[in-house]
Design an enzyme around this catalytic site. Sequence first.
Site, short mmCIF file in Angstrom:
data_model
loop_
_atom_site.label_atom_id
_atom_site.label_comp_id
_atom_site.label_asym_id
_atom_site.label_seq_id
_atom_site.Cartn_x
_atom_site.Cartn_y
_atom_site.Cartn_z
N ASP A 3 -64.22 2.19 59.91
CA ASP A 3 -64.55 2.07 58.49
C ASP A 3 -66.05 2.16 58.25
OD1 ASP A 3 -61.87 1.63 58.25
OD2 ASP A 3 -62.05 -0.35 57.31
N HIS A 42 -65.97 -0.58 63.12
CA HIS A 42 -66.94 -0.09 62.13
C HIS A 42 -68.04 0.71 62.83
CE1 HIS A 42 -64.95 -3.59 60.35
NE2 HIS A 42 -65.17 -3.03 59.18
#
Length: 460
Positions: A45, A189
């Site tokens: 993400d 991430h």
Amino acid sequence: MQTLLLWLFYISSFYAFIPGIISRIFGYRVFRKGIGVQDFALTFDDGPDPQYTPRLLDLLNKYNAKATFFVVGSHAERCPELIRRMHTEGHLVGIHNYVHKSNWLMRPGTVRKQIQLTDDIIYGITGERSTYYRPPWGIVNLFDFSKRRHVKIVLWSAMFGDWRKKLGVERLTEKMLARLNPGEVMLLHDCGLTLGADPEAPEQMLAALERTLEEAKDRGLSSIRIDDMIRAAEKSPLARMSFGKRLLVGLWLLWERCFHFLFRLRTVTPDLPFLHYRLRPYQGHTVSLDDGTTLNKGDPIIELHIDNRQLFELGMRSRSAAQLAIRMIRRMDKEMPFLAEIIAEDESLSEAKALYGVTMINRGPEKFGFTVKDLPKGLFASLTKFYLSILMSVIHPAGGARLKERSEALVPKIILMPVSQLLDANGQKYTGAKLRRRQDAGTELEADIAEAEFPGAHAH
């Protein structure tokens, strides 16, 4: 003023909080986990990031791993070459809004524009539309469900807090390896610029990910794209479940977590939970054990519980009751030596008189040296049968139909084994001559289990 605040609370709950709970706990209209035997999914993400994403792509290429990137539209707009590289190298590019802002704080029209704008940016770079969407922080609102026809909402099954630098590479690696299992959807991430994240945190993520990918290679596991995982899952029996049954499963697994917390159950193998246990006083009638001793009320026992999530997943992957029984026997074969070691090293556990559990009648436990005894009639027996019947209808390959066949055999039974039988006088582990003889007779065991009734789940 208080009335206004109360109304705002009600509206907020209906708009965002309740949908968020429904999607997180029950998986309503979202995808959270696959059913693969050798596949898991890496998802990233907040990117792309010009510093960390190129290194991440190099690492994925090194291990021939495919991933899914849920990109922030404004970041993708600034780094089109990274989006193009993701697409060219076979990764899936998904949507994470144009700016990293919670859907709780945006009107439905604003969320729709965020998704559409990001999709247009991805299409302009790759020539393909994106239909996979992960809302920031995984927070959905009421109207996100209505967009299911346009985008598939993807959440996750494993999150590690990798946006925090203080976690450290070693701890992050431990957490990732602990969840390196088939079907897992891992959330990571590749950008640390989001509010609350540490800008240097992706450096640690990359180090931990390399170790995880190395371990995955050794174990024959591979990372696949979310769309591939979803297609495989849609062919499974779980995908054909009604929402009512999925809701029942969700409530059942929620109760499982509450039960473990309330009664402080410990796990034999935390990395891949299957068998849980707790030390408690025996509360039943006096019974005789195989070693000649008697078990009286108040004597310490080790109560066993099979992990319901693992049981459910085994049931969903099994074509028949016989196959499910064999898989459970194999898992127990792996767990019992670890349980023996735990008991041998814990003085309070080694002083327990017996291992104890409650199960539907079957011959599976007898293969491990358990004695099967009748559960005395009464309220506990009735409630246990009711609970195990629901459990059976959820995880048995034949579903509720199994309850209509030979229901007289579906009676809760007690299983008992003296702790002295698990451990010999020298503290030797369960992996002794008896286990070796059983392993040598594997063909005979499988044939016997194929004739047995459903192996039963230990009741809570």
